[in-house]
Design an enzyme around this catalytic site. Structure first.
Site, mmCIF file in Angstrom:
data_model
loop_
_atom_site.group_PDB
_atom_site.id
_atom_site.type_symbol
_atom_site.label_atom_id
_atom_site.label_comp_id
_atom_site.label_asym_id
_atom_site.label_seq_id
_atom_site.Cartn_x
_atom_site.Cartn_y
_atom_site.Cartn_z
ATOM 1 N N GLU A 171 -12.151 9.358 10.884
ATOM 2 C CA GLU A 171 -12.011 9.150 9.434
ATOM 3 C C GLU A 171 -10.541 8.978 9.033
ATOM 4 O OE1 GLU A 171 -14.128 12.260 7.315
ATOM 5 O OE2 GLU A 171 -16.044 11.651 8.147
ATOM 6 N N GLU A 296 -21.275 10.467 12.861
ATOM 7 C CA GLU A 296 -21.553 11.663 12.049
ATOM 8 C C GLU A 296 -22.571 11.252 11.005
ATOM 9 O OE1 GLU A 296 -18.267 13.961 10.493
ATOM 10 O OE2 GLU A 296 -17.031 13.492 12.242
HETATM 11 O O1 AHR Z 1 -18.889 17.387 9.959
HETATM 12 C C1 AHR Z 1 -17.938 17.972 9.124
HETATM 13 C C2 AHR Z 1 -16.743 17.055 8.815
HETATM 14 O O2 AHR Z 1 -17.214 15.954 8.102
HETATM 15 C C3 AHR Z 1 -16.031 16.446 9.984
HETATM 16 O O3 AHR Z 1 -15.057 17.279 10.498
HETATM 17 C C4 AHR Z 1 -15.397 15.222 9.385
HETATM 18 O O4 AHR Z 1 -15.220 14.184 10.316
HETATM 19 C C5 AHR Z 1 -16.363 14.839 8.275
HETATM 20 O O5 AHR Z 1 -15.728 14.544 7.104
#
Ligand code: AHR
Length: 488
Positions: A171, A296
């Site tokens: 990110e 994610e």
């Molecule tokens: O999964 C929690 C957080 O969410 C992670 O560390 C990050 O990559 C995302 O914003």
């Protein structure tokens, strides 16, 4: 009673096994106190909680991402190798607490092996250097005879770990996160240094670059610049209720679906138009089309925080959330052509299907849905043609009563995955040429049902089928195996 027809078309598009991936980070009690807890009576000699491990094994994850997430921005892999008692402790500047790094690279690889998952590592672009990342590649993948590969041998692993999947940052567009790469130009400039160092160390590794559906400018620039070496483009998606009431996360998922579909032409264009890599780079360029790594994804109602949980990470997943999980899996399967990897965020205690509570552990409602898809999905995509009626989900708008995808098994049978969101029973009329064989139906007593250490609220029913239609209960997640009829 309405009968909804479905038609299917066979394809040769493989459903990537890597869509059944997971993610663990140094965050709250995901690793320390979840996966790894030497103080727990359930831990083995290495500190791995065996009750948790068994539940992870039940999901049969195909790929496991680590050490972050945002934590990757402060992770120095050398803190997590060698004798555990000598490892460096650091403040977890992102999520709070102190990390002792007793769960490091070798422990992670061992964990991946014990659950049958490919390791996926995310390098530190914020406080780490390109050289440090390449040294991690050397530690993991180098044959003995160089400094860091020999450290791995010293740590008890004569054979290389063979880590194939490497994420170049996490990110990085997020301006408040650590790291100077939040403008795409800087991400590209710094990212190429990482590419060169890491690929020269091991030209066989596969690289995942940061993308963002919400930011076309960023994604276009990243794809243009990394096109010749980009194996995967990372996308993250967290659905949330927001101000749209209990069905808000479904509206959020449908928005993601639409954004994904709108984005695919750009992905295909960039994938096809990448220039060949100049041979003076001294490592080969990408050969296959660029694929997506949704590395994610989950529901995260971060607004629902508590005094001990400032980021709302300790989500209790309801049966409604489990229906959402079925719909998310349908999205990934339906886009099998473009989605090569997905990692649910996260695996234990944090936004997780598996929870610990003191010495006990239990699974959340979503676990059963993830396991159903993992156990029943076939090898190839089948295209579905299906129109669902909609129901009024209040502030979340109109939602489909049923959401469907399908896969083809090697033996010629097909599996339909159906999430029945609506409040009415659904009768599916099966595609011509097929007859029902068996279904597995997951339900719960109410949409708000949750699991606790002592109570399992999800019911799983296996039903033998015959004939050309199947009745499915409201608010259920179902896998339906159908087989070709004799005449077909
Ligand atoms: O999964 C929690 C957080 O969410 C992670 O560390 C990050 O990559 C995302 O914003």
């Amino acid at each position: 009673m309405r009968t909804l027809p479905i038609t299917l078309e066979k394809t040769d598009i493989p459903v990537s096994p890597l869509i059944f991936g997971h993610f663990i980070e140094f965050i709250d009690r995901c690793i320390g106190g979840g996966i790894y807890d030497p103080e727990s009576p359930s831990a083995d000699r290495e500190g791995i909680r065996q009750d948790v491990l068994e539940k992870v094994q039940g999901l049969r994850p195909t790929i496991l991402r680590w050490p972050g997430g945002t934590y990757a921005n402060i992770y120095h892999w050398k803190d997590g190798i060698g004798p555990v008692e000598k490892r460096r402790k650091r403040k977890n500047l992102i999520w709070g607490g102190v990390e002792d790094h007793r769960f490091g690279t070798a422990e992670f690889i061992r964990y991946c092996r014990s659950v049958g998952a490919e390791p996926m590592l995310c390098v530190n672009m914020a406080s780490g250097t390109a050289e440090e990342a390449a040294e991690w590649v050397e530690y993991c993948n180098g044959e003995s005879g160089t400094y860091y590969a020999d450290l791995r041998v010293r740590d008890g692993f004569p054979e290389p770990f063979g880590v194939k999947y490497w994420c170049i940052g996490n990110e990085s567009y997020a301006e408040p996160d650590l790291g100077a790469q939040h403008l795409p130009g800087r991400y590209v400039e710094d990212g190429w240094e990482f590419v060169k160092h890491m690929k020269l160390m091991d030209p066989t590794i596969r690289l995942v670059f940061v993308g963002a559906l919400e930011d076309e400018g960023w994604t276009r620039e990243a794809l243009e610049a990394f096109g010749p070496v980009c194996d995967y483009l990372s996308l993250h998606h967290y659905s949330a209720e927001g101000d749209k009431g209990p069905y808000g996360s479904f509206a959020s998922l449908l928005t993601f679906r639409k954004a994904l579909e709108d984005f695919l032409p750009l992905l295909h264009e960039m994938s096809g138009s990448a220039k060949p890599l100049n041979p003076w780079y001294r490592f080969p360029g990408r050969e296959a089309p660029i694929r997506l790594a949704v590395d994610e994804w989950n529901i995260w109602n971060s607004a629902k925080k508590g005094p001990d949980d400032p980021y709302g990470l300790r989500m209790k997943y309801t049966w409604r959330d489990a229906l959402w999980t079925g719909m998310a899996m349908n999205t990934f399967i339906a886009h099998a052509e473009d989605i090569g990897i997905t990692n649910l965020a996260q695996l234990v205690n944090v936004l997780a299907p598996i929870m610990t509570s003191g010495d006990k552990s239990y699974v959340q409602t979503t676990y059963h849905v993830l396991k159903l898809y993992r156990d029943w999905a076939g090898e190839k995509l089948m295209r579905c043609s299906f129109t669902s009626p909609s129901f009024d989900a209040g502030k979340a708008g109109m939602l489909p009563e049923a959401d469907v995808c399908a896969t083809l098994q090697r033996d010629g049978t097909a599996v339909l995955f159906v999430t029945c969101l609506g409040r009415e029973e659904v009768t599916l009329s099966l595609p011509a040429g097929y007859t029902g064989e068996e279904s597995v139906v997951l339900t719960a007593l109410s949409l708000d049902a949750v699991n606790t250490p002592g109570q399992e609220s999800v019911r799983c029913t296996r039903i033998p089928l015959s004939g050309a239609s199947v009745r499915l209960p409201p608010e259920s997640v179902c896998a339906i195996r159908i087989k070709p009829t004799e005449e077909a």
